[in-house]
Every structure is written in structure tokens, then in C-alpha cells.
Design a protein around this motif. Structure first.
Motif, PDB file in Angstrom:
ATOM      1  N   UNK A 113      -4.626 -21.430  21.126  1.00 54.18           N
ATOM      2  CA  UNK A 113      -5.731 -22.017  20.402  1.00 54.18           C
ATOM      3  C   UNK A 113      -5.714 -21.456  18.981  1.00 54.18           C
ATOM      4  N   UNK A 114      -6.426 -22.114  18.089  1.00 60.37           N
ATOM      5  CA  UNK A 114      -6.522 -21.605  16.731  1.00 60.37           C
ATOM      6  C   UNK A 114      -7.937 -21.829  16.204  1.00 60.37           C
ATOM      7  N   UNK A 115      -8.285 -20.994  15.235  1.00 58.65           N
ATOM      8  CA  UNK A 115      -9.609 -21.104  14.627  1.00 58.65           C
ATOM      9  C   UNK A 115      -9.505 -20.792  13.150  1.00 58.65           C
ATOM     10  N   UNK A 116      -9.872 -21.769  12.346  1.00 52.34           N
ATOM     11  CA  UNK A 116      -9.921 -21.594  10.908  1.00 52.34           C
ATOM     12  C   UNK A 116     -11.339 -21.182  10.514  1.00 52.34           C
ATOM     13  N   UNK A 117     -11.502 -20.528   9.387  1.00 50.14           N
ATOM     14  CA  UNK A 117     -12.837 -20.097   8.949  1.00 50.14           C
ATOM     15  C   UNK A 117     -13.805 -21.269   8.896  1.00 50.14           C
ATOM     16  N   UNK A 118     -14.963 -21.100   9.512  1.00 53.31           N
ATOM     17  CA  UNK A 118     -15.982 -22.132   9.496  1.00 53.31           C
ATOM     18  C   UNK A 118     -15.768 -23.235  10.508  1.00 53.31           C
ATOM     19  N   UNK A 119     -14.673 -23.148  11.259  1.00 52.70           N
ATOM     20  CA  UNK A 119     -14.375 -24.191  12.250  1.00 52.70           C
ATOM     21  C   UNK A 119     -14.517 -23.652  13.666  1.00 52.70           C
ATOM     22  N   UNK A 120     -14.645 -24.567  14.614  1.00 56.53           N
ATOM     23  CA  UNK A 120     -14.661 -24.160  16.015  1.00 56.53           C
ATOM     24  C   UNK A 120     -13.231 -23.896  16.468  1.00 56.53           C
ATOM     25  N   UNK A 121     -13.111 -23.178  17.575  1.00 59.68           N
ATOM     26  CA  UNK A 121     -11.802 -22.924  18.159  1.00 59.68           C
ATOM     27  C   UNK A 121     -11.181 -24.247  18.595  1.00 59.68           C
ATOM     28  N   UNK A 122      -9.908 -24.406  18.275  1.00 63.05           N
ATOM     29  CA  UNK A 122      -9.232 -25.688  18.484  1.00 63.05           C
ATOM     30  C   UNK A 122      -8.015 -25.499  19.386  1.00 63.05           C
ATOM     31  N   UNK A 123      -7.860 -26.397  20.336  1.00 61.45           N
ATOM     32  CA  UNK A 123      -6.693 -26.363  21.212  1.00 61.45           C
ATOM     33  C   UNK A 123      -5.434 -26.706  20.433  1.00 61.45           C
ATOM     34  N   UNK A 124      -4.354 -25.991  20.732  1.00 58.87           N
ATOM     35  CA  UNK A 124      -3.067 -26.258  20.089  1.00 58.87           C
ATOM     36  C   UNK A 124      -2.037 -26.728  21.117  1.00 58.87           C
ATOM     37  N   UNK A 125      -1.840 -25.904  22.151  1.00 61.24           N
ATOM     38  CA  UNK A 125      -0.799 -26.219  23.122  1.00 61.24           C
ATOM     39  C   UNK A 125      -1.023 -25.414  24.395  1.00 61.24           C
ATOM     40  N   UNK A 126      -0.435 -25.867  25.492  1.00 60.98           N
ATOM     41  CA  UNK A 126      -0.608 -25.146  26.750  1.00 60.98           C
ATOM     42  C   UNK A 126       0.492 -25.469  27.743  1.00 60.98           C
ATOM     43  N   UNK A 127       0.707 -24.512  28.624  1.00 62.11           N
ATOM     44  CA  UNK A 127       1.488 -24.708  29.838  1.00 62.11           C
ATOM     45  C   UNK A 127       0.500 -24.864  30.985  1.00 62.11           C
ATOM     46  N   UNK A 128       0.581 -25.977  31.685  1.00 61.04           N
ATOM     47  CA  UNK A 128      -0.182 -26.129  32.925  1.00 61.04           C
ATOM     48  C   UNK A 128       0.887 -26.148  34.014  1.00 61.04           C
TER      49      UNK A 128
ATOM     50  N   UNK B 248      -3.287 -23.482   8.791  1.00 58.94           N
ATOM     51  CA  UNK B 248      -3.770 -22.132   8.529  1.00 58.94           C
ATOM     52  C   UNK B 248      -4.949 -21.798   9.422  1.00 58.94           C
ATOM     53  N   UNK B 249      -4.829 -20.704  10.172  1.00 56.59           N
ATOM     54  CA  UNK B 249      -5.873 -20.304  11.124  1.00 56.59           C
ATOM     55  C   UNK B 249      -5.457 -19.006  11.793  1.00 56.59           C
TER      56      UNK B 249
END
Length: 125
Positions: free
Chosen positions: A36-51, A88-89
Motif C-alpha cells: 500500500x502507499x500513502x501520500x501526504x494528505x491522502x488516504x492509504x491506497x492499495x498498490x498490489x498484492x499476492x492472494x 511519490x508516497x
């Protein structure tokens, strides 16, 4: 279970970085793992995953980022190519030790119960 993320840094637009998430205290291959990633002022955002053996990506990174894992090293990687300033995050890795994540929840931070510290990725234009 402890997660240690590394590999962030400063890179120019179009460049590449590889993030690593080393799992200790248990065997990472047993778990679903996410970035996951989080940029300043933003909510945490999904990037990628292994399921389990499936890979999942956010639309914003498809075709540019690749998630992989080395079970012998208990490590999950995120290869990031074609980086853009909007990437950037602070990037964090996460693990779910509560069994296989429901498909619809793979991009939900609440589905993961262990988190590593973040690693900063800065992409200059």
C-alpha cells in the motif's frame, strides 16, 4: 510476525526502484501479502498484492509495477518501473495471517493484520 520494508529512495520520472519486504517470525508463503502507499494528505491506497498465488494490481500501476516473492528468502518484492511523480508516497507492506483474503477485500487495508514500517519513494519530474 515482523515485516521490514526497504528499497525506497529518490528517482527521476521514468526510473525504477525495487522495494523489498522481509518477513521474520514466520513463513511469508503462508500469507497473503500486500503493498500500500500513502501520500501526504491522502488516504492509504492499495498498490498490489499476492492472494496466495494470484497477483493483483491497482489500475494506476498495472503494466508498470510487478509483485513477486522469494519464499526461500521470506521476502516479497515490488518492482516499480516507469515511475511517475504521482507515485511519490510512503510505501508499506502488509500481511494477512487470518487466512485467505476474500477477493473483494484484497485492496482493503483492514484485511491485513500485520504492517511493516514504510519506505519513502520520491519521484522527481
Amino acid at each position: 510476525v515482523q515485516l521490514q520494508a526497504s528499497g525506497g529512495g529518490l528517482v527521476q520520472a521514468g526510473g525504477s526502484l525495487r522495494l523489498s519486504c522481509r518477513v521474520s517470525g514466520s513463513t511469508s508463503s503462508n500469507y497473503d501479502m500486500g503493498w500500500f502507499r500513502q501520500a501526504p494528505g491522502n488516504v492509504r491506497e492499495f498498490v498490489s498484492a499476492f492472494r496466495r498465488s494470484e497477483t493483483h494490481y491497482a489500475d494506476s500501476v498495472k503494466g508498470r509495477f510487478t509483485i513477486s516473492r522469494d519464499n526461500a528468502k521470506n521476502t516479497v518484492y515490488l518492482q516499480m518501473n516507469g515511475l511517475k511523480p504521482e507515485d511519490t508516497a510512503v510505501y508499506s507492506c502488509a500481511a494477512s495471517t487470518r487466512g485467505r483474503i476474500i477477493l473483494s477485500q484484497v485492496n482493503n487495508p483492514s484485511a491485513y493484520n500485520y504492517w511493516g514500517q514504510g519506505t519513502q519513494v520520491t519521484v522527481s519530474s
